[in-house]
Write an enzyme that holds these catalytic residues in place. Structure first.
Site, PDB file in Angstrom:
ATOM      1  N   GLU A   1     -24.221   5.901   3.485  1.00  0.00           N
ATOM      2  CA  GLU A   1     -23.317   6.047   3.635  1.00  0.00           C
ATOM      3  C   GLU A   1     -23.195   5.829   5.230  1.00  0.00           C
ATOM      4  OE1 GLU A   1     -19.160   8.035   3.863  1.00  0.00           O
ATOM      5  OE2 GLU A   1     -19.985   6.630   2.301  1.00  0.00           O
TER       6      GLU A   1
ATOM      7  N   LYS B   1     -19.958   3.525   7.205  1.00  0.00           N
ATOM      8  CA  LYS B   1     -19.443   4.141   7.831  1.00  0.00           C
ATOM      9  C   LYS B   1     -19.118   2.927   8.899  1.00  0.00           C
ATOM     10  CE  LYS B   1     -17.533   7.277   6.072  1.00  0.00           C
ATOM     11  NZ  LYS B   1     -17.411   6.351   4.333  1.00  0.00           N
TER      12      LYS B   1
ATOM     13  N   TRP C   1      -0.503  -3.817   2.211  1.00  0.00           N
ATOM     14  CA  TRP C   1      -1.349  -4.286   2.479  1.00  0.00           C
ATOM     15  C   TRP C   1      -2.074  -5.732   1.689  1.00  0.00           C
ATOM     16  CZ3 TRP C   1      -6.397  -4.184  -0.726  1.00  0.00           C
ATOM     17  CH2 TRP C   1      -7.141  -4.317  -0.170  1.00  0.00           C
TER      18      TRP C   1
ATOM     19  N   HIS D   1     -40.987  -5.255   1.628  1.00  0.00           N
ATOM     20  CA  HIS D   1     -40.629  -6.004   0.454  1.00  0.00           C
ATOM     21  C   HIS D   1     -39.419  -7.353   0.418  1.00  0.00           C
ATOM     22  CE1 HIS D   1     -43.080  -3.988  -2.657  1.00  0.00           C
ATOM     23  NE2 HIS D   1     -42.996  -3.156  -2.293  1.00  0.00           N
TER      24      HIS D   1
ATOM     25  N   ARG E   1      -2.733   4.924   4.820  1.00  0.00           N
ATOM     26  CA  ARG E   1      -3.723   4.352   4.255  1.00  0.00           C
ATOM     27  C   ARG E   1      -3.613   2.697   4.584  1.00  0.00           C
ATOM     28  NH1 ARG E   1      -1.477   6.730  -0.665  1.00  0.00           N
ATOM     29  NH2 ARG E   1      -1.419   5.022  -1.906  1.00  0.00           N
TER      30      ARG E   1
ATOM     31  N   GLU F   1     -17.579  -0.238   8.275  1.00  0.00           N
ATOM     32  CA  GLU F   1     -15.929   0.211   8.529  1.00  0.00           C
ATOM     33  C   GLU F   1     -15.311   0.110   9.471  1.00  0.00           C
ATOM     34  OE1 GLU F   1     -15.262   2.816   4.014  1.00  0.00           O
ATOM     35  OE2 GLU F   1     -16.407   3.728   5.752  1.00  0.00           O
TER      36      GLU F   1
ATOM     37  N   LYS G   1      -6.657   3.307   2.479  1.00  0.00           N
ATOM     38  CA  LYS G   1      -6.815   4.642   2.167  1.00  0.00           C
ATOM     39  C   LYS G   1      -7.078   4.907   0.507  1.00  0.00           C
ATOM     40  CE  LYS G   1      -8.466   8.610   2.580  1.00  0.00           C
ATOM     41  NZ  LYS G   1      -9.320   9.133   3.239  1.00  0.00           N
TER      42      LYS G   1
ATOM     43  N   CYS H   1       0.849  -1.006  -0.509  1.00  0.00           N
ATOM     44  CA  CYS H   1       0.130   0.405  -0.336  1.00  0.00           C
ATOM     45  C   CYS H   1       0.977   0.915  -0.419  1.00  0.00           C
ATOM     46  CB  CYS H   1      -1.116   0.099   1.341  1.00  0.00           C
ATOM     47  SG  CYS H   1      -2.165   0.913   1.156  1.00  0.00           S
TER      48      CYS H   1
ATOM     49  N   ASN I   1       3.345  -1.384  -5.248  1.00  0.00           N
ATOM     50  CA  ASN I   1       1.921  -1.224  -5.674  1.00  0.00           C
ATOM     51  C   ASN I   1       1.310  -1.882  -6.375  1.00  0.00           C
ATOM     52  OD1 ASN I   1       2.302  -0.365  -2.061  1.00  0.00           O
ATOM     53  ND2 ASN I   1       1.960   1.676  -3.569  1.00  0.00           N
ATOM     54  N   GLY I   2       0.279  -2.732  -6.923  1.00  0.00           N
ATOM     55  CA  GLY I   2      -0.530  -3.119  -7.606  1.00  0.00           C
ATOM     56  C   GLY I   2      -0.862  -4.801  -7.647  1.00  0.00           C
TER      57      GLY I   2
END
Length: 605
Positions: A482, A486, A75, A505, A27, A489, A600, A2, A101-102
């Protein structure tokens, strides 16, 4: 991924790299490592550790001197968090070191070929493939060795490479994952994020995809992966190092929630045009004739940015009367969408580097679409790729979960909707009304934040829940999404968000005393229908926490939020729920700024 940080110069490198890693902790990561050398050193010296940067620091020997080094916070993508899988990675002889990274998409194929050639792998990572490819190259320079290795690679990378035989340089490359150079006085830096650089230099160069760079202590040069020289002009970072400090708060999340009144004032500053009851958005690169030709708006984002885009789409439809919708960028580019020349595409990303969003932008540009960017980071990849756009000016956001950037992004969409509306059919009177509402936002946000103590009490009361339901209708639904995100997370409480109209329903089957419901109940034309949903929940013995403009009789508790213009109310309704999630997580002892498994800036698919 990361986080990457590197240095070459005359200073003792280890303390600089460890400080840089600490600035990149926000991050999200699971392990960290560092490798150093110097012109006088014999080879490379490396230390790695699963866990936090402090765990790495505790393993660094007292005598660990060098003037060149690269470091990384990882990460996990390929392989579990472990010492072995932590970056940097070395080749068998210990001459080549890589941080990356990647994701290397063809790593499995390359790994099999290398193993067949007798290479022994020490980790489960895709990155180690790169190390061995570079080490096996017979090219004469480090630049050529890296370039040759990258020809075999498919996927994304931001990487930094050191070689014991070329101790006077660091070679870096970018394809889909950010790489930023920091230009100092007879010293050079590299990082994946300017947060690691700003305490040492504010002069930066951001590499483009397909670009490489060689860093020496007194010079740098950039070139393509094919070897052609490129021109790199340093720019000045506007944010100070102090912007990344906690400023007396216990967590970055709390600091950033508390900064929202000031941040919203910043996104509005200099953009309101009272004379014509509209706003100035010169960065759009979209004149009035072109704006009137727009037949549809498609907003693309991921996670929190997608939720902000949903509110933005509603604002654009309501104020400009242009059909608009939002879609996860990660899904958009894989369903072979019809790209219409009369559609305006808007890409949303806090970092401006989110890979799924960037890849969607690149695909749209390839097909001739007009794309605007709504981002926070100046000079980021999406900002550079887009035809125009808006910076949301939220300032640095360090906590992994987004709060102030979400709020500023929604305000930015309100500005865009007002701008498009006034070009089309929105009246002067409505323009004045909305401008007055926008100007009230900072004070109203401050008023909400003053009620933190009461929200904290409520959060502590609900913190024992195993799961929670969030509901809202039309304008309230993206707010519910949202708020649900939160809570998930940072508290790790399971939470779901539904349109209030969908309760009957199916989701009503879940309602019981043990499942609290958070209901978004604005004072708008759907107030009575939202109250009917509360009745349905109460009839099934459900507990209700309402966020509303007045006390709700059927709710067990109500957080009362100041009323603004109806179109702008969602901006305010979400803020107390940021505090609610924060204090729920705090009551549960969670690591709020660095929630488990998250990063992040998501620069992989």
């Amino acid at each position: 991924m990361c986080g990457i940080v590197g240095y070459i110069g005359k200073r003792d490198v280890a303390p600089l790299l460890l400080e840089g890693l600490q600035r990149l902790e926000y991050r999200g990561y699971d392990s960290a490592g560092i490798v150093i050398t110097s012109p006088k050193a014999a080879g490379l010296r490396m230390v790695k550790a699963k866990g936090r940067v402090r765990d790495l620091e505790s393993r660094v020997p007292k005598r660990f001197a060098g003037t060149t080094g690269i470091a990384h916070t990882r990460w996990a993508t390929h392989g579990v968090p472990s010492d072995e899988n932590a970056h940097p990675h070395l080749d068998t002889e210990g001459k080549v070191a890589v941080v990356h990274n990647g994701i290397i998409d063809n790593a499995t194929e390359l790994r099999a070929k290398l193993i067949a050639d007798g290479i022994e792998f020490l980790s489960e990572t895709d990155t180690e493939v790169l190390v061995h490819l570079i080490a096996r190259s017979e090219a004469e320079t480090l630049e050529e060795k890296v370039r040759e290795a990258l020809r075999h690679v498919e996927g994304t990378y931001g990487l930094a490479v050191m070689h014991a035989d070329f101790s006077d340089r660091i070679v870096v490359a970018r394809n889909g994952s950010p790489v930023v150079l920091g230009i100092g006085e007879k010293e050079m830096f590299v990082a994946s994020d300017i947060a690691a650089l700003v305490s040492h230099t504010r002069q930066i160069v951001t590499l483009e995809d397909g670009e490489m760079a060689t860093l020496k202590a007194d010079d740098f040069r950039t070139y393509t992966t094919e070897g052609s020289r490129t021109t790199a002009t340093p720019t000045t970072v506007e944010w100070e190092a102090e912007s990344y400090d906690m400023g007396g708060h216990d967590t970055y999340m709390h600091k950033e929630i508390s900064e929202q009144a000031e941040a919203v004032d910043r996104v509005l500053r200099g953009r309101i045009d009272d004379r014509f009851s509209t706003v100035h958005l010169g960065g759009l690169n979209l004149d009035a004739r072109e704006a009137r030709g727009i037949r549809r708006v498609k907003i693309l984002g991921c996670g929190t940015s997608y939720h902000a885009g949903m509110i933005g789409a509603q604002l654009i439809e309501e104020l400009a009367r242009i059909p608009a919708d939002a879609e996860p960028a990660s899904e958009f580019r894989y369903r072979n969408p019809v790209v219409d020349p009369d559609t305006l595409y808007v890409a949303v990303s806090q970092s401006g580097e989110t890979y799924d969003v960037l890849a969607a932008v690149q695909e749209l540009k390839r097909k001739g679409a007009r794309v605007l960017g709504v981002v926070n980071v100046v000079g980021s990849a999406i900002a550079r790729e887009a035809d125009g756009g808006m910076y949301v000016h939220a300032g640095p956001e360090v906590c992994v979960v987004s709060t102030k950037c979400f709020t500023n992004t929604v305000v930015a969409f309100a500005l865009l909707a007002l701008h498009l509306g006034r070009i089309r059919d929105l009246s002067v009177a409505d323009g004045k009304r909305l401008i007055a509402g926008l100007r009230k936002l900072p004070d109203q946000i401050a008023e909400i934040l003053e009620g933190e103590a009461e929200i904290k009490k409520l959060a502590e009361e609900y913190a024992g829940a195993q799961s929670m339901m969030f509901i809202g209708r039309v304008r309230g639904y993206p707010v519910a999404l949202e708020a649900s995100l939160k809570l998930k997370e940072i508290s790790y409480i399971h939470a779901e968000a539904y349109p209030a109209s969908e309760l009957k329903h199916g989701p009503l089957a879940l309602i019981e005393p043990a499942l609290p419901t958070v209901a978004i109940v604005p004072d708008d034309d759907l107030l009575e229908k939202n109250r009917a949903a509360l009745e349905e929940i109460k009839a099934r013995s459900g507990r209700i926490l309402a966020v509303a403009h007045r006390e709700q009789e059927k709710a067990d508790h109500t957080i009362v939020v100041p009323k603004n213009e109806t179109e702008l109310d969602p901006i305010l309704l979400g803020i107390p729920l940021q505090l609610f999630a924060y204090h729920t997580a705090l009551a549960m002892g969670r690591d709020i700024d660095k929630p488990r498994n998250l990063a992040k800036s998501v620069t992989v698919e």
